[in-house]
Scaffold this motif. Structure first.
Motif, PDB file in Angstrom:
ATOM      1  N   ALA A 103     -43.579  67.879 -35.680  1.00 33.88           N
ATOM      2  CA  ALA A 103     -43.011  66.725 -36.376  1.00 33.88           C
ATOM      3  C   ALA A 103     -42.607  65.633 -35.382  1.00 33.88           C
ATOM      4  CB  ALA A 103     -41.803  67.156 -37.202  1.00 33.88           C
ATOM      5  N   ALA A 104     -42.057  66.048 -34.227  1.00 36.74           N
ATOM      6  CA  ALA A 104     -41.653  65.064 -33.219  1.00 36.74           C
ATOM      7  C   ALA A 104     -42.853  64.338 -32.639  1.00 36.74           C
ATOM      8  CB  ALA A 104     -40.870  65.765 -32.109  1.00 36.74           C
ATOM      9  N   ASP A 145     -37.311  76.559 -36.377  1.00 39.55           N
ATOM     10  CA  ASP A 145     -38.752  76.611 -36.143  1.00 39.55           C
ATOM     11  C   ASP A 145     -39.116  75.595 -35.064  1.00 39.55           C
ATOM     12  OD1 ASP A 145     -41.493  76.677 -36.224  1.00 39.55           O
ATOM     13  OD2 ASP A 145     -41.584  76.971 -38.400  1.00 39.55           O
ATOM     14  N   VAL A 146     -39.278  76.100 -33.827  1.00 39.07           N
ATOM     15  CA  VAL A 146     -39.551  75.207 -32.699  1.00 39.07           C
ATOM     16  C   VAL A 146     -40.916  74.538 -32.839  1.00 39.07           C
ATOM     17  CG1 VAL A 146     -39.804  75.063 -30.194  1.00 39.07           C
ATOM     18  CG2 VAL A 146     -38.105  76.613 -31.196  1.00 39.07           C
ATOM     19  N   LEU A 190     -33.475  69.599 -34.169  1.00 42.33           N
ATOM     20  CA  LEU A 190     -33.244  70.568 -35.238  1.00 42.33           C
ATOM     21  C   LEU A 190     -34.183  71.767 -35.114  1.00 42.33           C
ATOM     22  CD1 LEU A 190     -32.763  68.217 -38.328  1.00 42.33           C
ATOM     23  CD2 LEU A 190     -30.999  69.548 -37.157  1.00 42.33           C
ATOM     24  N   GLY A 191     -35.416  71.493 -34.656  1.00 41.76           N
ATOM     25  CA  GLY A 191     -36.374  72.576 -34.492  1.00 41.76           C
ATOM     26  C   GLY A 191     -35.984  73.566 -33.417  1.00 41.76           C
ATOM     27  N   SER A 243     -37.916  61.419 -35.213  1.00 42.63           N
ATOM     28  CA  SER A 243     -38.760  62.418 -34.552  1.00 42.63           C
ATOM     29  C   SER A 243     -37.956  63.227 -33.541  1.00 42.63           C
ATOM     30  CB  SER A 243     -39.938  61.737 -33.856  1.00 42.63           C
ATOM     31  OG  SER A 243     -40.694  60.968 -34.760  1.00 42.63           O
ATOM     32  N   GLU A 274     -34.692  63.666 -33.606  1.00 39.28           N
ATOM     33  CA  GLU A 274     -33.748  64.497 -34.360  1.00 39.28           C
ATOM     34  C   GLU A 274     -34.428  65.737 -34.925  1.00 39.28           C
ATOM     35  OE1 GLU A 274     -30.363  61.374 -35.993  1.00 39.28           O
ATOM     36  OE2 GLU A 274     -32.113  61.791 -37.240  1.00 39.28           O
ATOM     37  N   LEU A 275     -35.634  65.585 -35.446  1.00 35.95           N
ATOM     38  CA  LEU A 275     -36.367  66.738 -35.974  1.00 35.95           C
ATOM     39  C   LEU A 275     -36.696  67.740 -34.869  1.00 35.95           C
ATOM     40  CD1 LEU A 275     -38.807  64.990 -38.473  1.00 35.95           C
ATOM     41  CD2 LEU A 275     -36.774  66.347 -39.019  1.00 35.95           C
ATOM     42  N   PHE A 276     -36.991  67.229 -33.670  1.00 36.90           N
ATOM     43  CA  PHE A 276     -37.253  68.139 -32.552  1.00 36.90           C
ATOM     44  C   PHE A 276     -35.995  68.924 -32.181  1.00 36.90           C
ATOM     45  CE2 PHE A 276     -37.204  68.851 -27.917  1.00 36.90           C
ATOM     46  CZ  PHE A 276     -38.282  69.714 -27.820  1.00 36.90           C
ATOM     47  N   GLY A 315     -40.806  71.806 -35.505  1.00 33.05           N
ATOM     48  CA  GLY A 315     -40.040  70.676 -35.008  1.00 33.05           C
ATOM     49  C   GLY A 315     -40.797  69.891 -33.947  1.00 33.05           C
ATOM     50  N   SER A 316     -41.509  70.595 -33.080  1.00 29.47           N
ATOM     51  CA  SER A 316     -42.284  69.926 -32.034  1.00 29.47           C
ATOM     52  C   SER A 316     -43.433  69.120 -32.631  1.00 29.47           C
ATOM     53  CB  SER A 316     -42.839  70.963 -31.044  1.00 29.47           C
ATOM     54  OG  SER A 316     -41.783  71.679 -30.430  1.00 29.47           O
TER      55      SER A 316
END
Length: 318
Positions: free
Chosen positions: A257-258, A250-251, A245-246, A239, A241-243, A254-255
């Motif tokens: 998903a986190a 795409d913030v 990457l976002g 989570s 890491e996805l943030f 990513g937010s």
């Protein structure tokens, strides 16, 4: 046939899925590299070289084996988790202070009797009830206080202190002995209660021999607890890491998903701990109905009590 396969599958599932999740975490951490067929040097070149001589199924098998080994190394053990929570965990509770106002207090689990009760059984009192029943048997057998103190390495009073205690009880030695024994049992209560909590894994091993159905229930709950606790951490890391990457793309996505991942991790930790309590409940129930016995209780029951005096009538003479 299915019943014989499922226990092995439960033990295999947790390290495999946990290992795959951590491999994904590492892969994303290295920038999600994808092998290119044009590379012939370095790690990617080695992968291309292997694919020329092996099939996709073989590569998948090797990857699964690596994931399984990684999972074995990082999976959370329920026994260790329980001991860590008992030793270093804490609970926030509202209690009355000296001014009779309710304030939040941080209570370590090892000192929180109500927490130990909830850990022992969903009813909150089964282990303590079994322990208190053993104490009642000690009282009923009139076990002398001196061997009780010596058995559990408690401070033993000398003769002078004992005589002073007798004087406070108006010279009644029987009542003095009873009070000293009661105080000793009261002192032992939290210590023996904790020993019984920590004895749960050993009791589960006994249960495997005594009652296979109850042990299977314990094993299912334990395996599910290990699975949920083990995958919670890598999901939380994913989570984060996805943030990150976002932030570079795409913030919002990513937010979201986190947040979803972190919430899922918290829920998994909570549900995993509930499964730990369920598995503990199975063992405590077996202890309560007498299917297995605890060495703590056996040690108390082994204490010898005083033999009642028997008045022998005088011989009848002619």
């Amino acid at each position: 046939m299915l019943a014989q396969i499922l226990p092995g599958f439960r033990d295999f599932k947790t390290p495999l899925i946990t290992g795959y999740l951590w491999l994904v975490v590492v892969w994303i951490g290295f920038g999600m590299p994808i092998p290119s067929k044009d590379e012939s040097a370095g790690g990617m070149g080695m992968i291309n070289w292997l694919t020329d001589y092996t099939s996709t199924a073989t590569i998948l098998a090797v990857l699964s084996f690596v994931a399984y080994v990684v999972g074995i190394l990082v999976s959370i053990d329920v026994k260790l988790a329980t001991r860590l929570v008992m030793r270093y965990g804490f609970t926030l509770e509202r209690q009355l202070n000296e001014n009779q106002k309710r304030v939040w207090k941080c209570l370590p689990h090892r000192e929180n009797v109500s927490y130990r009760r909830s850990l022992a059984h969903e009813s909150g009192s089964t282990l303590l009830k079994i322990l208190w029943e053993a104490f009642s048997r000690v009282e009923a057998r009139n076990v002398p206080w001196y061997p009780l103190l010596k058995e559990y390495n408690l401070p033993v009073m000398d003769e002078e202190d004992y005589n002073e205690r007798v004087q406070t009880e108006a010279g009644d030695r029987t009542e003095t002995d009873r009070q000293i024994r009661k105080e000793a049992l009261r002192t032992l209560s939290p210590r023996l209660s904790q020993e019984m909590d920590e004895d749960i894994p050993v009791l589960a091993t006994k249960l495997q021999e005594k009652n296979k159905d109850l042990f299977d229930s314990y094993d299912r709950d334990r395996s599910e607890a290990e699975f949920r606790l083990s995958i919670a951490l890598p999901i939380a890391v994913l989570s984060v890491e996805l943030f990150i990457l976002g932030l570079g793309g795409d913030v919002v996505l990513g937010s979201v998903a986190a947040v979803v991942g972190l919430v899922a991790s918290v829920v998994l930790l909570r549900k995993g701990w509930l499964k730990v309590l369920d598995s503990t409940s199975v063992v405590v129930t077996a202890l309560e109905i007498g299917t297995i016995s605890s060495h703590v209780i056996e040690r108390l029951d082994a204490l010898e009590g005083k033999k009642p005096k028997v008045d022998i009538p005088p011989a009848i003479t002619s």
